[in-house]
Write an enzyme that holds these catalytic residues in place. Structure first.
Site, PDB file in Angstrom:
ATOM      1  N   LYS A 111       0.815  -1.215   0.000  1.00 56.65           N
ATOM      2  CA  LYS A 111       0.000   0.000   0.000  1.00 56.65           C
ATOM      3  C   LYS A 111       0.851   1.269   0.000  1.00 56.65           C
ATOM      4  CE  LYS A 111      -4.223  -2.058   1.725  1.00 56.65           C
ATOM      5  NZ  LYS A 111      -3.814  -3.492   1.768  1.00 56.65           N
TER       6      LYS A 111
HETATM    7  C1  PLP Z   1      -4.427  -4.579   1.129  1.00 50.93           C
HETATM    8  C2  PLP Z   1      -3.631  -5.824   1.041  1.00 50.93           C
HETATM    9  C3  PLP Z   1      -3.954  -6.860   0.133  1.00 50.93           C
HETATM   10  C4  PLP Z   1      -5.191  -6.822  -0.745  1.00 50.93           C
HETATM   11  O1  PLP Z   1      -5.097  -5.873  -1.769  1.00 50.93           O
HETATM   12  P1  PLP Z   1      -6.424  -5.330  -2.473  1.00 50.93           P
HETATM   13  O2  PLP Z   1      -5.987  -4.215  -3.342  1.00 50.93           O
HETATM   14  O3  PLP Z   1      -7.330  -4.885  -1.364  1.00 50.93           O
HETATM   15  O4  PLP Z   1      -7.007  -6.463  -3.251  1.00 50.93           O
HETATM   16  C5  PLP Z   1      -3.114  -7.953   0.068  1.00 50.93           C
HETATM   17  N1  PLP Z   1      -2.033  -8.069   0.861  1.00 50.93           N
HETATM   18  C6  PLP Z   1      -1.681  -7.100   1.749  1.00 50.93           C
HETATM   19  C7  PLP Z   1      -0.483  -7.298   2.599  1.00 50.93           C
HETATM   20  C8  PLP Z   1      -2.463  -5.940   1.865  1.00 50.93           C
HETATM   21  O5  PLP Z   1      -2.107  -4.997   2.751  1.00 50.93           O
END
Ligand code: PLP
Length: 464
Positions: A111
């Site tokens: 993120k």
């Molecule tokens: C947010 C997240 C996901 C999922 O990603 P999306 O874009 O919500 O599908 C997967 N792995 C981690 C570690 C995350 O923080």
């Protein structure tokens, strides 16, 4: 480049307006009016670019002349200078699979790739307009810390993040509360994550309050977040498959809110030769059921080892549905209305065939997740975090012949040490940013899970 909403009431707005709007004012999600397509020569010219250069080559096509080139380049350079690897998102090869490491940012999860850029974009746009913003959000873990890291110390922005006291992992809590910049306000509520979300929603629904304090959101529906994530699909491809006779690749994506994999779908529509996007879920598998059988029906959220994927209603799904319905906003509204009334959607065989042209899918349960971490560690010495393990299991299931399978590694294993210890018997190495984190000064306000009390707190600490 102009933007429009999936619900059809917002159209012809600029990139800047789209970023500041977040959720479209008609309740839909924003998308570019036209997705740019790269020629083979343009694709090949990406090989050899540094990450920020490649990011500029992709992102600038969606910004147009809305931000001067020199400013945009600088924003991008600054956003990725905070990563602790010179390649920003390096690709490593293990056991026949390629692992795209997206966890080298300040909070060790993918993120950061989007939120480092979004923080800088917000600061730039607010300065230009002479405005201020108070970001308000609720988190169960990863998003809150990445959002805080994205805007800490920035001008004209305060950020207020609610997390459920005692219910996020100790590392995740510390990644938020040890940020002591004066513009960061951590609120530990006496309640659950759902309480936090409800309170945030109630506050945003008070339109007078929202306007009075210029409240902004950070959730994964902002177009700039998707856009920042499109970049690493191109980057990974440019590192391993450019200039090959058969340049096609597959990607395996651990999926929750459908943001990350939707970025891959955009990359594919831009001409990147992606054969299949492998949609990997844990037991919260509404999306997996949708791809496998056309059954899009909400189940109960169950807790798993990959908490950032414990989601049933994927907020970015509407964007994909819009394309699946051939950009028919009216039909989309009808379908979303039906979904909120009944909690399910059913798809025809013909539409399902198109879905399966884009995606393959696998549900990976807790036992398989642990087994994947264990086996991968034994065979390669490489430690997967539980989210990444879900993707790696799906990726190895669908790998075909010589075509590279690129698995997105979405978090550093040290963030989810308990699961790693369960699988391998030993704790993963801690990267520098987590060393000593328990001993750092903290700033956090404990507060009742009460909308009025939190509004009072906001009124007292908001930038005006
Ligand atoms: C947010 C997240 C996901 C999922 O990603 P999306 O874009 O919500 O599908 C997967 N792995 C981690 C570690 C995350 O923080």
């Amino acid at each position: 480049m102009r933007y429009k909403s999936t619900r059809g009431q917002v159209r012809d707005i600029s990139f800047k307006q789209a970023v500041l709007m977040g959720l479209a004012t008609d309740g839909g999600l924003l998308l570019p009016e036209k997705i740019p397509v790269l020629s083979v020569a343009e694709l090949d010219s990406l090989a050899g670019l540094r990450y920020p250069q490649l990011a500029y080559a992709i992102i600038s096509r969606f910004v147009g002349d809305d931000i001067p080139a020199a400013d945009l380049r600088q924003l991008i350079e600054r956003s990725y200078a905070s990563f602790d690897h010179p390649e920003v998102t390096p690709v490593v090869k293990k056991d026949g699979l390629y692992i795209l490491e997206l966890f080298h940012g300040p909070t060790l999860a993918f993120k950061d790739v989007a939120l480092q850029l979004l923080g800088n974009l917000f600061e730039y746009l607010l300065k230009e307009r002479g405005e201020k913003m108070n970001i308000l959000g609720a988190t169960s873990g990863d998003t809150g810390s990445a959002a805080i890291a994205g805007v800490r110390g920035k001008d004209n922005i305060n950020i207020f993040i609610l997390h459920p006291h005692g219910r996020v992992s100790p590392i995740q809590a510390l990644q938020m509360t040890t940020v002591t910049d004066p513009n960061v306000f951590n609120l530990a509520i006496d309640g659950t994550f759902d309480d936090g979300q409800r309170i945030v929603k109630e506050i945003f629904n008070d339109l007078a309050f929202k306007q009075r304090y210029a409240l902004g959101a950070i959730n994964s529906i902002n177009w700039a977040r998707v856009l920042a994530q499109v970049v690493y699909y191109f980057y990974a491809w440019s590192r391993i498959a450019a200039h090959r006779d058969d340049a096609s690749v597959d990607f395996a994506v651990p999926t929750g809110n459908f943001g990350d994999i939707f970025a891959g779908y955009i990359a594919r529509r831009m001409g990147l030769p992606i054969h299949k996007l492998v949609l990997a879920t844990n037991e919260n598998n509404i999306l997996s059921r949708f791809v496998a059988s056309g059954d899009y029906s909400v189940g109960r959220v169950v807790e798993t080892l990959s908490p950032s994927m414990d989601i049933q209603i994927a907020s970015n799904f509407e964007r994909y549905l819009y394309y699946l319905l051939d950009e028919d906003a009216e039909l989309l509204q009808q379908q979303m209305g039906e979904f909120s009334a009944t909690g399910r959607l059913q798809f025809t065989t013909e539409l399902l065939e198109r879905v399966r042209d884009d995606f393959a899918t696998l549900t990976v349960d807790t036992e398989q997740t642990l087994a994947t971490i264990r086996q991968f560690h034994r065979q390669t010495g490489y430690v997967l975090d539980p989210h990444t393990a879900v993707g790696v299991k799906a990726g190895s299931t669908f790998r075909q012949g010589e075509r590279p399978m690129i698995c997105l590694a979405t978090a550093h294993p040290a963030k989810f040490a308990d699961a790693v210890i369960r699988a391998t018997g030993s704790a993963p190495d801690r990267p520098d940013s987590l060393c000593e984190i328990e001993n750092k000064p903290q700033r956090c306000q404990r507060i009742a899970a009460d909308t009025t009390e939190i509004k009072d707190y906001l009124a007292k600490h908001a930038l005006q």
